[in-house]
Design an enzyme around this catalytic site. Structure first.
Site, PDB file in Angstrom:
ATOM      1  N   TRP A 102       0.819  -1.216   0.000  1.00  0.00           N
ATOM      2  CA  TRP A 102       0.000   0.000   0.000  1.00  0.00           C
ATOM      3  C   TRP A 102       0.852   1.265   0.000  1.00  0.00           C
ATOM      4  O   TRP A 102       0.556   2.225  -0.710  1.00  0.00           O
ATOM      5  CB  TRP A 102      -0.992   0.012   1.168  1.00  0.00           C
ATOM      6  N   ASP A 173      -1.239   6.673   6.537  1.00  0.00           N
ATOM      7  CA  ASP A 173      -2.358   5.905   5.974  1.00  0.00           C
ATOM      8  C   ASP A 173      -2.761   4.851   7.006  1.00  0.00           C
ATOM      9  O   ASP A 173      -2.123   3.810   7.119  1.00  0.00           O
ATOM     10  CB  ASP A 173      -1.915   5.248   4.662  1.00  0.00           C
ATOM     11  N   LYS A 197     -12.503  -0.990   6.694  1.00  0.00           N
ATOM     12  CA  LYS A 197     -11.783  -1.967   7.506  1.00  0.00           C
ATOM     13  C   LYS A 197     -12.174  -1.855   8.980  1.00  0.00           C
ATOM     14  O   LYS A 197     -12.618  -2.818   9.560  1.00  0.00           O
ATOM     15  CB  LYS A 197     -10.282  -1.811   7.315  1.00  0.00           C
TER      16      LYS A 197
HETATM   17  C1  LIG Z   1      -7.501  -0.915   1.795  1.00  0.00           C
HETATM   18  C2  LIG Z   1      -6.367   0.026   1.862  1.00  0.00           C
HETATM   19  C3  LIG Z   1      -6.235   1.105   0.967  1.00  0.00           C
HETATM   20  C4  LIG Z   1      -7.140   1.326  -0.225  1.00  0.00           C
HETATM   21  O1  LIG Z   1      -8.366   1.695   0.108  1.00  0.00           O
HETATM   22  P1  LIG Z   1      -9.500   2.017  -0.981  1.00  0.00           P
HETATM   23  O2  LIG Z   1     -10.572   2.547  -0.118  1.00  0.00           O
HETATM   24  O3  LIG Z   1      -9.825   0.744  -1.682  1.00  0.00           O
HETATM   25  O4  LIG Z   1      -8.948   3.041  -1.920  1.00  0.00           O
HETATM   26  C5  LIG Z   1      -5.182   1.973   1.149  1.00  0.00           C
HETATM   27  N1  LIG Z   1      -4.303   1.807   2.159  1.00  0.00           N
HETATM   28  C6  LIG Z   1      -4.395   0.779   3.016  1.00  0.00           C
HETATM   29  C7  LIG Z   1      -3.402   0.646   4.117  1.00  0.00           C
HETATM   30  C8  LIG Z   1      -5.432  -0.140   2.905  1.00  0.00           C
HETATM   31  O5  LIG Z   1      -5.524  -1.150   3.777  1.00  0.00           O
END
Ligand SMILES: *Cc1c(COP(=O)(O)O)cnc(C)c1O
Length: 361
Positions: A102, A173, A197
């Site tokens: 990511w 993030d 999540k």
């Molecule tokens: C799932 C995830 C993303 C992407 O998220 P989207 O909502 O699908 O754009 C980005 N960073 C991390 C750490 C993730 O787990």
């Protein structure tokens, strides 16, 4: 149907109590005779709910007053573009720490908007996956910001200390780790997280940003990605994802009733410990990540005999333990155990793993 425990990395399980509440008020919300998703985001009843969700999140995370909480569209990936557009002025560069897939994807997008200094911290210690400690990161003292991903959802790697950047704003993030344990928000310039999540359903992204970082967006920044526009309009410059915002609010209420982030963190710690202990004890399963960098939310593990993978997946699915297949880049299995995964789900997985091992070794 017997109980299903869904180990999907995202969209992930939601608390059963939250969904029951949503179901109960689905067609008649607060006596309006309408579903919450049919109401104007500018109606006072909706705005009261929206404000309460923000207040609850501020309380859960102890967010200081000099931070804005924004309810946005576009997911984590939307922020891969929004962060450089808002925080990386012409003539500056930003440091991007790469610890997994990511953070690597964040780099690929950010490069479209400015000068990105990539710092890969992945390491191999005697065949085990490990990371370079944050005190050794070669950071640029003049960077506009440092971006990193505290929990790499795909790789199962976690950075559990906040780096010292000597005043350079830290952007994190937290898509797969927000609200899972206590953090000191004041150490960050900006935190973002896609909701699917640990917050609620997909379609909503939370951005927590320090006031002094607003107002320096690149001129080409789309208005719906501009943090200042969002902040000045209480996240309602355009129609927000109203139903996802409402469900996130229910999740915040659920978490508060449970005792807040401090309490859920204890359960999360226990769930992760139980799984890693079982994996480490067995000669049948394997996780090759240095213990200090192991994720508490996404736990990858491999069967030493990979020819049993399909059998493991079909038999686990049959007993209601779903979505255990690892991400295609790393293979094997992955158990995502966010806040909504009860301890009973992890115990059921452990019992299945032990029985499967006995039957197949
Ligand atoms: C799932 C995830 C993303 C992407 O998220 P989207 O909502 O699908 O754009 C980005 N960073 C991390 C750490 C993730 O787990």
């Amino acid at each position: 149907m017997s109980e299903v425990f869904n180990f999907c990395a995202g969209p992930a399980m939601l608390p059963t109590a939250v969904m029951a509440k949503a179901q109960q008020e689905f067609t008649n919300w607060q006596g309006t005779g309408s579903s919450v998703m049919e109401l104007s985001h500018r109606s006072s009843i909706y705005m009261t709910m929206a404000k309460k969700a923000e207040t609850d999140l501020r309380e859960l995370m102890s967010i200081p007053d000099n931070y804005q909480v924004l309810f946005c569209h576009g997911g984590g990936r939307g922020q891969f573009s929004a962060v450089p557009l808002n925080l990386l002025p012409q003539g500056k560069s930003a440091d991007y720490i790469v610890s997994g897939s990511w953070s690597e994807a964040a780099v690929a997008e950010a490069k479209n908007f400015g000068d990105i200094n990539v710092i890969n911290i992945n390491q191999d210690t005697k065949g085990n996956s490990s990371l370079l400690g944050s005190s050794e990161w070669p950071l640029n003292p003049d960077a506009a910001y440092v971006h990193y991903c505290p929990n790499e959802t795909v790789n199962g790697l976690e950075i559990n200390t906040i780096p010292e950047t000597n005043g350079v704003p830290i952007v994190a993030d937290m898509s797969s780790t927000i609200l899972s344990h206590e953090i000191d928000v004041s150490k960050f310039g900006l935190i973002y997280a896609g909701a699917q999540k640990n917050i609620g359903p997909s379609g909503l992204t939370i951005v927590i940003v320090r006031d002094d970082l607003l107002g320096q967006a690149q001129t080409a920044t789309p208005c719906i990605m501009n943090y200042k526009t969002a902040a000045d309009n209480d996240s309602m410059y355009n129609t927000p994802p109203t139903y996802a915002w409402y469900l996130a609010g229910l999740v915040f209420e659920w978490l508060k009733e449970l005792g807040g982030v401090k309490e859920i963190a204890k359960i999360n710690q226990l769930k992760a410990e139980l799984l890693y202990q079982a994996i480490d004890k067995s000669d049948f399963y394997l996780n090759n990540i240095e213990p200090q960098y192991r994720s508490k939310m996404n736990i990858p593990f491999w069967l030493k005999d990979e020819s049993l993978n399909e059998k493991f997946l079909s038999e686990s699915e049959a007993v209601g333990l779903t979505a255990l297949k690892g991400h295609r880049i790393v293979g094997g299995m992955r158990a995502s155990i966010y806040n909504a995964m009860p301890l009973a789900g992890v115990e059921a997985l452990l019992e299945f793993m032990q029985k499967f091992e006995k039957r197949n070794s």
